[in-house]
Scaffold this active site. Structure first.
Site, PDB file in Angstrom:
ATOM      1  N   LYS A 107      26.701   8.730 -24.857  1.00  0.00           N
ATOM      2  CA  LYS A 107      26.961   9.971 -25.586  1.00  0.00           C
ATOM      3  C   LYS A 107      25.670  10.719 -25.927  1.00  0.00           C
ATOM      4  O   LYS A 107      25.715  11.889 -26.289  1.00  0.00           O
ATOM      5  CB  LYS A 107      27.772   9.690 -26.835  1.00  0.00           C
ATOM      6  CG  LYS A 107      29.201   9.271 -26.481  1.00  0.00           C
ATOM      7  CD  LYS A 107      30.111   9.226 -27.682  1.00  0.00           C
ATOM      8  CE  LYS A 107      31.551   8.982 -27.273  1.00  0.00           C
ATOM      9  NZ  LYS A 107      31.755   7.617 -26.730  1.00  0.00           N
TER      10      LYS A 107
HETATM   11  C1  LIG Z   1      32.743   7.280 -25.873  1.00  0.00           C
HETATM   12  C2  LIG Z   1      32.537   6.047 -25.100  1.00  0.00           C
HETATM   13  C3  LIG Z   1      33.312   5.758 -23.947  1.00  0.00           C
HETATM   14  C4  LIG Z   1      34.439   6.662 -23.492  1.00  0.00           C
HETATM   15  O1  LIG Z   1      33.971   7.893 -22.978  1.00  0.00           O
HETATM   16  P1  LIG Z   1      34.961   9.135 -22.845  1.00  0.00           P
HETATM   17  O2  LIG Z   1      34.133  10.254 -22.361  1.00  0.00           O
HETATM   18  O3  LIG Z   1      35.551   9.382 -24.201  1.00  0.00           O
HETATM   19  O4  LIG Z   1      36.025   8.736 -21.861  1.00  0.00           O
HETATM   20  C5  LIG Z   1      33.029   4.614 -23.226  1.00  0.00           C
HETATM   21  N1  LIG Z   1      32.068   3.765 -23.627  1.00  0.00           N
HETATM   22  C6  LIG Z   1      31.317   3.992 -24.718  1.00  0.00           C
HETATM   23  C7  LIG Z   1      30.286   3.003 -25.103  1.00  0.00           C
HETATM   24  C8  LIG Z   1      31.514   5.139 -25.483  1.00  0.00           C
HETATM   25  O5  LIG Z   1      30.776   5.345 -26.574  1.00  0.00           O
END
Ligand SMILES: *Cc1c(COP(=O)(O)O)cnc(C)c1O
Length: 435
Positions: A107
């Site tokens: 993220k």
């Molecule tokens: C947010 C997140 C996901 C999922 O990603 P999306 O874009 O919401 O599908 C997967 N793994 C981790 C570690 C995350 O923080």
């Protein structure tokens, strides 16, 4: 580049409005009007380009002239100042490490790009932009770091008390400055409901300049297309078909991948890998989509019962499950399978996966065996295993080293404001903020 709402395709808004508003008034989601193909010439030289160079080319292609190119280049250089390497586990199986940013989760790409872009877009104004974000952990820490010390922007993070890990809480509550942590006596769903309600409240929107940093903001999707190109660039043999497996919750990461494919990246399939919160997998099987309350798992950032970006994916495929199936293969896995995968990868390849990345690995493994796939498979590792050391260490029976940039938060003091889950309390707090 203009944007439309998935609910009203003929009403276009500028890039600035789409990013600063976050959500269209009609409750749809912003989408780029037409995503152009990148000229083939780019793919002839892609192997020689750095991650930042590739990101710049892709961003220019996507945003056209919405942001002056010189500024776009600076945004990318500063926001995306960490790597996204692929690592071979064997000849055909690669892990794309997306956790080299400051908060050790993928993220960071989205949050940092969004922060730098918003800072540019608000320009010199006396008004403060208030970014509201509800988090179950990772989003909050990435957003807090992305926006930390950004002039003209204040971030208000709502998180459910006692429901996020200690490291996640410290990452959210120890920065201070322009980052406010609201500890809500309730669940993540309560936090999300408070944020949604704030946007619908006319008194608040008259008094405060509000926007959202949840995964609905299109500025988060744009940088999530860059690393797919860079992963491809790092493959030595580009003659075989390539698939990506994406551990998915709100499906922002996967939507970024679909943007990359539309721009011409040769991907033969995306594997949407879910935990037991698998209504997209069910949709791909049956053509029927049913949102459901989230079920708690060990890959908790993917515990999403109604993925916010699914409307965008439906939009890309004109609501046709057949068309979607051509590009996306669905799979889902239990916690038991996830734990076994962490153990298997550790024993077989001496590589430590976090629970989310393990779901991505499982999706790829199933795809290789189910369709007898002969090509290159890349799965996204979305978090560093140290973020989930309590789960991982028990499985592999050894300590996971905590990187320094994570460790330093543990010694700092938490600073949060406790509020109830009642909207009036949240509203009073927002109204007490100065402009
Ligand atoms: C947010 C997140 C996901 C999922 O990603 P999306 O874009 O919401 O599908 C997967 N793994 C981790 C570690 C995350 O923080």
């Amino acid at each position: 580049m203009k944007f439309y709402s998935t609910k009203q395709k003929n009403k276009l808004v500028s890039c600035r409005d789409a990013i600063l508003k976050g959500i269209p008034d009609d409750g749809g989601l912003f989408m780029p009007v037409n995503i152009a193909k990148i000229p083939p010439e780019f793919f002839n030289r892609i192997s020689n380009l750095s991650f930042q160079e590739i990101s710049f080319e892709v961003a220019k292609n996507l945003l056209r002239n919405a942001i002056p190119h010189k500024i776009l280049k600076d945004i990318i250089t500063e926001a995306l100042n960490f790597n996204a390497p692929i690592l071979p586990l064997n000849d055909n199986l690669f892990v794309l490490e997306l956790f080299h940013g400051p908060t050790l989760a993928f993220k960071d790409f989205a949050a940092r790009f969004m922060a730098y872009t918003m800072a540019y877009l608000i320009g010199n104004t006396n008004k403060k932009l208030n970014v509201l974000v509800a988090t179950s952990g990772d989003t909050g820490s990435a957003v807090a770091h992305g926006f930390y010390n950004t002039p003209g922007i204040r971030v208000i993070i709502l998180y459910p008390t006692k429901k996020i890990s200690e490291i996640q809480e410290k990452q959210i509550t120890t920065l201070e400055g322009n980052i406010i942590a609201l500890e809500v006596k309730g669940t993540f769903d309560n936090c999300q409901a408070l944020v949604k309600k704030a946007f619908l409240d006319s008194e608040l929107s008259n008094k405060l300049w509000l926007t959202s940093a949840n995964s609905i903001n299109v500025a988060r999707l744009i940088p999530q297309s860059f690393y797919y190109f860079y992963a491809y660039a790092q493959l030595k043999n580009k003659d075989l078909p390539v698939v990506f497996s994406v551990p998915s919750g709100n499906f922002g990461n996967l939507t970024g991948g679909l943007f990359a494919k539309i721009m011409g990246l040769p991907v033969s399939k995306f594997i949407a890998a879910n935990n037991v919160n698998n209504n997209v997998h069910k949709y791909l099987k049956t053509g029927i989509f049913k949102p459901q309350p989230a079920i708690k798992t060990i890959s908790n950032a993917m515990d999403v019962g109604n993925p916010s970006n699914f409307a965008r994916i439906l939009d890309i495929y004109d609501n046709s499950v057949e068309k979607m199936r051509n590009d996306i293969y669905g799979a889902s896995f239990s916690d038991e399978q996830t734990k076994n995968a962490i153990s298997e990868v550790y024993n077989k390849y001496n590589y430590i996966l976090d629970p989310h990345s393990a779901v991505g690995y499982l999706g790829l493994k199933e795809y290789f065996s189910e369709v007898k796939f002969q090509g290159k498979g890349i799965f996204c590792a979305t978090a560093h295993p140290a973020k989930f050391s309590n789960i991982v260490e028990e499985i592999i029976d050894r300590k996971v080293e905590i990187p320094l940039r994570l460790k330093k938060y543990l010694d700092r003091d938490k600073k949060s404001i406790l509020i109830s889950k009642d909207f009036e309390d949240f509203k009073d707090f927002l109204l007490s903020l100065s402009n």
